[in-house]
Design a protein around this motif. Sequence first.
Motif, PDB file in Angstrom:
ATOM      1  N   VAL A 176       0.850  -1.189   0.000  1.00  0.00           N
ATOM      2  CA  VAL A 176       0.000   0.000   0.000  1.00  0.00           C
ATOM      3  C   VAL A 176       0.885   1.238   0.000  1.00  0.00           C
ATOM      4  CG1 VAL A 176      -1.756   1.322   1.246  1.00  0.00           C
ATOM      5  CG2 VAL A 176      -1.859  -1.182   1.217  1.00  0.00           C
ATOM      6  N   LYS A 177       0.701   2.068  -1.011  1.00  0.00           N
ATOM      7  CA  LYS A 177       1.391   3.353  -1.089  1.00  0.00           C
ATOM      8  C   LYS A 177       0.384   4.478  -0.882  1.00  0.00           C
ATOM      9  CE  LYS A 177       5.350   2.273  -4.035  1.00  0.00           C
ATOM     10  NZ  LYS A 177       6.126   2.675  -5.235  1.00  0.00           N
ATOM     11  N   ALA A 178       0.814   5.500  -0.174  1.00  0.00           N
ATOM     12  CA  ALA A 178       0.016   6.707  -0.006  1.00  0.00           C
ATOM     13  C   ALA A 178       0.719   7.821  -0.761  1.00  0.00           C
ATOM     14  CB  ALA A 178      -0.122   7.058   1.471  1.00  0.00           C
ATOM     15  N   VAL A 179       0.120   8.258  -1.847  1.00  0.00           N
ATOM     16  CA  VAL A 179       0.694   9.313  -2.679  1.00  0.00           C
ATOM     17  C   VAL A 179       0.143  10.642  -2.187  1.00  0.00           C
ATOM     18  CG1 VAL A 179       0.990  10.181  -5.023  1.00  0.00           C
ATOM     19  CG2 VAL A 179       0.854   7.719  -4.605  1.00  0.00           C
ATOM     20  N   LEU A 180       1.053  11.564  -1.877  1.00  0.00           N
ATOM     21  CA  LEU A 180       0.682  12.828  -1.243  1.00  0.00           C
ATOM     22  C   LEU A 180       0.734  13.981  -2.236  1.00  0.00           C
ATOM     23  CD1 LEU A 180       0.109  14.586   1.267  1.00  0.00           C
ATOM     24  CD2 LEU A 180       2.589  14.665   1.643  1.00  0.00           C
ATOM     25  N   ASP A 181      -0.373  14.714  -2.341  1.00  0.00           N
ATOM     26  CA  ASP A 181      -0.407  15.991  -3.067  1.00  0.00           C
ATOM     27  C   ASP A 181      -0.089  17.079  -2.046  1.00  0.00           C
ATOM     28  OD1 ASP A 181      -0.917  18.287  -4.473  1.00  0.00           O
ATOM     29  OD2 ASP A 181      -2.930  17.730  -5.108  1.00  0.00           O
ATOM     30  N   VAL A 182       1.184  17.440  -1.943  1.00  0.00           N
ATOM     31  CA  VAL A 182       1.619  18.362  -0.894  1.00  0.00           C
ATOM     32  C   VAL A 182       0.895  19.696  -0.986  1.00  0.00           C
ATOM     33  CG1 VAL A 182       3.595  19.585   0.071  1.00  0.00           C
ATOM     34  CG2 VAL A 182       3.875  17.253  -0.731  1.00  0.00           C
ATOM     35  N   GLU A 183       0.718  20.190  -2.192  1.00  0.00           N
ATOM     36  CA  GLU A 183       0.085  21.497  -2.346  1.00  0.00           C
ATOM     37  C   GLU A 183      -1.332  21.501  -1.781  1.00  0.00           C
ATOM     38  OE1 GLU A 183       1.669  24.165  -3.293  1.00  0.00           O
ATOM     39  OE2 GLU A 183       3.470  22.926  -3.492  1.00  0.00           O
ATOM     40  N   ALA A 184      -2.006  20.367  -1.848  1.00  0.00           N
ATOM     41  CA  ALA A 184      -3.389  20.304  -1.378  1.00  0.00           C
ATOM     42  C   ALA A 184      -3.496  20.376   0.145  1.00  0.00           C
ATOM     43  CB  ALA A 184      -4.055  19.029  -1.876  1.00  0.00           C
ATOM     44  N   VAL A 185      -2.436  20.016   0.838  1.00  0.00           N
ATOM     45  CA  VAL A 185      -2.511  19.948   2.304  1.00  0.00           C
ATOM     46  C   VAL A 185      -1.516  20.876   3.002  1.00  0.00           C
ATOM     47  CG1 VAL A 185      -3.367  17.574   2.262  1.00  0.00           C
ATOM     48  CG2 VAL A 185      -0.903  17.976   2.353  1.00  0.00           C
ATOM     49  N   LEU A 186      -0.657  21.537   2.238  1.00  0.00           N
ATOM     50  CA  LEU A 186       0.413  22.314   2.858  1.00  0.00           C
ATOM     51  C   LEU A 186      -0.141  23.419   3.750  1.00  0.00           C
ATOM     52  CD1 LEU A 186       3.437  22.633   3.141  1.00  0.00           C
ATOM     53  CD2 LEU A 186       3.415  24.140   1.134  1.00  0.00           C
ATOM     54  N   GLY A 187      -1.202  24.080   3.295  1.00  0.00           N
ATOM     55  CA  GLY A 187      -1.779  25.145   4.110  1.00  0.00           C
ATOM     56  C   GLY A 187      -2.242  24.629   5.457  1.00  0.00           C
TER      57      GLY A 187
END
Length: 243
Positions: free
Chosen positions: A114-125
């Motif tokens: 299982v990999k969790a791919v992170l969209d940093v821009e979506a959660v950085l705030g």
Amino acid sequence: MTGTYVYAIVAADHPLPSAARGVGAPPEGLRKVVAPGGLAAVVGPAPEDLRARPRDVAAHHEVLSELAEQGAALPLEFGLVVPDDAAVERHLAEHASAYTDALARTAGRTEMDVKAVLDVEAVLGDIIAADPQVLAQRELARSGGGYDAEVRLGELVAGAVARYEDEVAARIAGVLEPYATDVRQGPKAHGDAANLSFLVPTGGVDAFRAAVGGLQGDIGPGIELRCAGPLPTYSFVPEPAGG
């Protein structure tokens, strides 16, 4: 041909694949090197010009798949070549205890990744807003703190993102561990928040996949879960196999 190509470690009485063919062109035959104590390695002649050609990589994985269908097998990575059969036998004898234990642990089980791919821009705030130290450093940088303040801000943000990734990995493991008998953390590629391998009973694969699907809706924004498997139990082979 030069050297012995090693596919997997099995119990001495494990049957050889009947349909799968080995690497090489034409494909090489398979045999077992049996060591005292009940262990064996599935091997074949090593091609002189061994490279990761698609046909050879596919042949390697076909051998591993058929071995796994017939019982516990510790898969080895593509391209493992040793000088001769005697070297294989010595290695099995030296690490017999570790391999015997691993075969017992993986019997009747498969690997699910299982990999969790992170969209940093979506959660950085949200990550920044939840960290008072980062917020304070951001104000300092904005108020003319200079280059050093900007560098320090970058370090603090990177640390906050890393802690968020650790939290994501812990949440995934917490939900999915009940469906597995072991879990290992693997190396993360760029953009991965987590990369976890689970040792799952073969009869529990569907339930594991369903749990991953349910977790996707609860894991939070900016995270995409990717589940792969059933796979050979690469992540649960003892270290001696790589040494």
